[in-house]
Structure formats: C-alpha cells, structure tokens
Design a protein around this motif. Structure first.
Motif, PDB file in Angstrom:
ATOM      1  N   PHE A   1      -5.622  -0.875  -5.232  1.00  0.00           N
ATOM      2  CA  PHE A   1      -6.611  -1.632  -4.439  1.00  0.00           C
ATOM      3  C   PHE A   1      -8.040  -1.110  -4.504  1.00  0.00           C
ATOM      4  CE2 PHE A   1      -8.732  -2.269  -0.452  1.00  0.00           C
ATOM      5  CZ  PHE A   1      -9.053  -3.696  -0.601  1.00  0.00           C
TER       6      PHE A   1
ATOM      7  N   SER B   1      -4.501 -14.554   2.182  1.00  0.00           N
ATOM      8  CA  SER B   1      -5.888 -14.157   2.189  1.00  0.00           C
ATOM      9  C   SER B   1      -6.560 -15.495   2.932  1.00  0.00           C
ATOM     10  CB  SER B   1      -6.355 -13.442   1.082  1.00  0.00           C
ATOM     11  OG  SER B   1      -7.506 -12.841   1.439  1.00  0.00           O
TER      12      SER B   1
ATOM     13  N   ILE C   1      -9.492  -2.490  -7.320  1.00  0.00           N
ATOM     14  CA  ILE C   1      -9.848  -3.911  -7.362  1.00  0.00           C
ATOM     15  C   ILE C   1     -11.113  -3.930  -6.725  1.00  0.00           C
ATOM     16  CG2 ILE C   1      -9.353  -5.921  -5.601  1.00  0.00           C
ATOM     17  CD1 ILE C   1      -6.387  -5.520  -6.175  1.00  0.00           C
TER      18      ILE C   1
ATOM     19  N   GLU D   1       1.452 -12.488  -0.621  1.00  0.00           N
ATOM     20  CA  GLU D   1      -0.001 -12.376   0.367  1.00  0.00           C
ATOM     21  C   GLU D   1      -0.501 -13.500   0.527  1.00  0.00           C
ATOM     22  OE1 GLU D   1      -3.350  -9.964  -1.276  1.00  0.00           O
ATOM     23  OE2 GLU D   1      -3.649  -9.274   0.780  1.00  0.00           O
TER      24      GLU D   1
ATOM     25  N   TYR E   1       0.914  -1.206  -0.049  1.00  0.00           N
ATOM     26  CA  TYR E   1      -0.014  -0.016   0.045  1.00  0.00           C
ATOM     27  C   TYR E   1       0.769   1.362   0.021  1.00  0.00           C
ATOM     28  CZ  TYR E   1      -3.432  -3.564   0.668  1.00  0.00           C
ATOM     29  OH  TYR E   1      -4.199  -4.689   0.653  1.00  0.00           O
TER      30      TYR E   1
ATOM     31  N   THR F   1      -5.547  -6.793 -10.567  1.00  0.00           N
ATOM     32  CA  THR F   1      -4.858  -7.594  -9.301  1.00  0.00           C
ATOM     33  C   THR F   1      -3.210  -7.918  -9.506  1.00  0.00           C
ATOM     34  OG1 THR F   1      -7.002  -8.572  -8.709  1.00  0.00           O
ATOM     35  CG2 THR F   1      -4.945  -9.286  -7.560  1.00  0.00           C
TER      36      THR F   1
ATOM     37  N   TYR G   1      -9.082 -12.996  -7.224  1.00  0.00           N
ATOM     38  CA  TYR G   1      -7.545 -12.473  -7.087  1.00  0.00           C
ATOM     39  C   TYR G   1      -6.789 -12.568  -8.320  1.00  0.00           C
ATOM     40  CZ  TYR G   1      -8.954 -12.379  -2.094  1.00  0.00           C
ATOM     41  OH  TYR G   1      -9.491 -12.058  -0.853  1.00  0.00           O
TER      42      TYR G   1
ATOM     43  N   ASN H   1      -5.510 -11.436   6.106  1.00  0.00           N
ATOM     44  CA  ASN H   1      -3.951 -11.222   5.998  1.00  0.00           C
ATOM     45  C   ASN H   1      -3.210 -12.100   7.029  1.00  0.00           C
ATOM     46  OD1 ASN H   1      -3.780  -8.125   4.308  1.00  0.00           O
ATOM     47  ND2 ASN H   1      -3.845 -10.064   3.459  1.00  0.00           N
TER      48      ASN H   1
ATOM     49  N   GLY I   1     -13.937  -5.552   6.042  1.00  0.00           N
ATOM     50  CA  GLY I   1     -12.975  -5.899   4.907  1.00  0.00           C
ATOM     51  C   GLY I   1     -12.448  -7.111   4.632  1.00  0.00           C
TER      52      GLY I   1
HETATM   53  C1  AVJ Z   1      -7.540  -5.905   1.901  1.00  0.00           C
HETATM   54  C2  AVJ Z   1      -6.304  -8.031   2.721  1.00  0.00           C
HETATM   55  C3  AVJ Z   1      -8.840  -7.840   2.382  1.00  0.00           C
HETATM   56  O1  AVJ Z   1      -7.345 -10.068   1.048  1.00  0.00           O
HETATM   57  O2  AVJ Z   1      -9.021  -9.694  -0.195  1.00  0.00           O
HETATM   58  C4  AVJ Z   1      -7.360  -8.069  -2.555  1.00  0.00           C
HETATM   59  C5  AVJ Z   1      -6.498  -7.560  -0.333  1.00  0.00           C
HETATM   60  N1  AVJ Z   1      -5.429  -8.623  -2.403  1.00  0.00           N
HETATM   61  N2  AVJ Z   1      -6.855  -8.581  -3.825  1.00  0.00           N
HETATM   62  C6  AVJ Z   1      -8.073  -9.219   0.310  1.00  0.00           C
HETATM   63  C7  AVJ Z   1      -6.490  -7.897  -1.829  1.00  0.00           C
HETATM   64  C8  AVJ Z   1      -5.648  -8.855  -3.592  1.00  0.00           C
HETATM   65  C9  AVJ Z   1      -7.645  -7.877   0.379  1.00  0.00           C
HETATM   66  N3  AVJ Z   1      -7.775  -7.344   1.899  1.00  0.00           N
END
Ligand code: AVJ
Length: 324
Positions: A51, A286, A54, A284, A43, A217, A210, A170, A165
């Motif tokens: 984001f 999720s 997204i 990442e 970020y 993304t 994703y 994470n 959210g």
């Molecule tokens: C902000 C962590 C909730 O995990 O869905 C979105 C970040 N990464 N697309 C998620 C994210 C790729 C999002 N978060």
C-alpha cells in the motif's frame, strides 16, 4: 508494563477491541453466493508495504493530492480551527498527513491516535511523541468506528477529529453516515471533523488509479490470497486469479475483484470452495463522493461543512465540518 515511560506517551487507553477473527470472516465470505472479503484484511506486513508503494504511484493521485491540499490551505485551516485543541485521528495510518495537519494548526495541546492495531498504534504514537515533546499524546487502542469516551483521558477544550486518506470510502454509504454520527459524538458540539474524501471523476482516471501499469495494485490485491494460504492453510493458486478494478456507477464506487481464470476448487482451513471461470472474489469497495453529496450526508449527521477544500483538478476533497 509502563508504556507511558517507554514511549513518552502521556497516556494509553486500551479498549481491547474485538479483533474480528480472520479465519471466521474469510470462511464466511467465501461461502457467500457472491464471494467477498473485507478490505481491512489486505494489511498484513506485505500488504502494508505494497500500500505504501501504491501511494507513490503516478496513477494513484489521492495521497499526493490530499497532502497538497493540506499544504496549500494550511493558513486557512489554521484560521478555521480552534487553537490548543485535542486532535483525534481515526486510524493512525499516515505519519505524513498528521504531521502536515499539525504543522497547519500550529501547536495543538493534545494528539489522540485511535487504532485497532496495538503495535502499529504504539509505534506511531511513540514516534510522534518523540518528535513533538510539547504535545501530549494519548494513544487509544480501539476500533475507530466505535464511539470512544475520551473525557477522562484528554484535556478539556475543543476537539478536532482528523480522518484523512478517504478511508471512509471503504465503508458502505450507510456505514459512512453512521461513522459520521459517531465522530460527531466524539468531538462534541462545537468540535470539528477534518476529513479527506475522494471525489467522483472520469472513470478512466479512477480505474487507472486502481489498476496501475506496474501492477503494484494487482500484487496488493493478490497478496490477500497469499495471506490466506499462509495463515489459513489455503491452496489458492495465485496464477489462476487475476486483478480487476471497475467503476460501479450505480453504487458510485471502485470495486476490486480477483477473477478466477478457470473452473477450480480451492481449499481453505480444510474447507472446499468452488470457483467457476470468470467468477470473482470481491475484495474492496472504494466509494467516491461528489462535494454536495458528501456535505448532505455530513449535515444529516449533525456536521456542518464550514469549508470544502479541493485541488485545482478537482480530484480530491478535504472537508472542514463543524459539529452543530
Ligand atoms: C486506503 C481505502 C483509501 O480505497 O483508495 C488503494 C486502498 N486500494 N488501492 C483506497 C486502496 C487499492 C485505499 N484506501
């Protein structure tokens, strides 16, 4: 500087959170046998902008689904939750969602956004305070995973934590449990935590969310390399890495990786890192939770699920947890 006067805030509590050094963290992550970086490093300004894009994608259902749940169940949220409460938001990420939540509640007495980024926090808190002159706003600059003692800065009375959210996704499962225990301490016995949690579902839906068709993304993921190049004097070739999102069933999570297209060496901050063809940088996790799975974890943290709200397609959940 008198921040309160500038921004209509009733208070500003700066716990001076230790900002994890980007350089140290990235160099450590690249030196691991399985190269990995923490999701919070996405970020920068461009990453935050990506984001937001997204969140508007057709494939990325979480944002609009959670907002729909908060809207559709506003009356029930109001009935379940105490009046005149102090609402504590963990990470002051989403202006839309706190507004929907506050609308559902009617008029909380106080709003306490907690965020590690001072600028972002003061912007959001200031805007909220200007729009809601009847609500006391106390901004807290802290790492939201650290329990914060609010007794001296917020009014007495019931507390409601708000953590939308599926940001909890994470965290590793054990870290998520620890977060819940900390949030329980922050709201105190009889307080509540309202938390948005993405549900387990058909991996095809998750992987599309994703790895969208437009490639937003992918750009979000690759932007981390651009950030490393700019801030840490790196020479990642963005064309030599590709975005991959995969469902890890054993861990119950979506993983994002950047896959090296060939054998290559990359320099970052004067250090050299070798990538084999097909080797990945894991950027990442999720995590996704079944309804019962999450409720069990919450119960173990001393938070009783009074109600678990979902959308008609069981894509996303909002749990109303009471500290017992
Ligand atoms: C902000 C962590 C909730 O995990 O869905 C979105 C970040 N990464 N697309 C998620 C994210 C790729 C999002 N978060």
């Amino acid at each position: 500087m008198n921040i309160a006067a500038d921004t209509h805030l009733r208070g500003f509590l700066d716990l001076e959170p230790e900002l994890e050094d980007f350089r140290t963290a990235i160099l450590e992550g690249l030196a691991e046998p399985r190269k990995a970086t923490a999701a919070k490093f996405f970020y920068d300004e461009e990453g935050s902008r990506l984001f937001e894009r997204i969140c508007e994608l057709q494939e990325y259902y979480p944002t609009r689904t959670e907002c729909g749940i908060l809207r559709d169940h506003a009356a029930e949220l109001r009935r379940l939750l105490p009046e005149g409460a102090t609402v504590i938001e963990f990470g002051s990420g989403s202006a839309d969602k706190i507004r929907l939540f506050v609308q559902a509640l009617g008029r909380p007495q106080c709003y306490v956004p907690i965020d590690i980024s001072r600028d972002h926090l003061l912007d959001n808190a200031g805007a909220f305070a200007a729009e809601n002159p009847a609500i006391e706003v106390v901004a807290v600059c802290a790492d939201f995973t650290d329990p914060v003692r609010l007794d001296e800065v917020v009014p007495k009375g019931p507390r409601i934590g708000f953590f939308p959210g599926s940001t909890i996704g994470n965290l590793e499962r054990e870290e998520a449990a620890e977060f819940l225990r900390g949030a329980r301490r922050t709201v105190g016995q009889g307080g509540f935590l309202v938390i948005g949690v993405d549900l387990k579902k058909d991996p095809a839906i998750l992987e599309a969310a994703y790895d969208d068709a437009e490639g937003v993304t992918a750009a979000f993921n690759l932007n981390l390399l651009r950030r490393i190049n700019r801030e840490l004097d790196g020479d990642f070739e963005l064309n030599a890495f590709s975005h991959r999102a995969l469902w890890n069933d054993a861990e119950g999570r979506i993983e994002m990786h950047l896959v090296s297209e060939r054998d290559q060496a990359v320099a970052v901050a004067g250090r050299r890192f070798d990538f084999r063809e097909g080797e990945t940088l894991h950027t990442e996790n999720s995590h996704k939770y079944g309804l019962d799975e999450f409720r069990t974890m919450a119960e173990d943290a001393g938070l009783h699920a009074r109600r678990s709200l979902t959308d008609a397609n069981d894509l996303f959940s909002v749990h109303v947890l009471e500290a017992v």
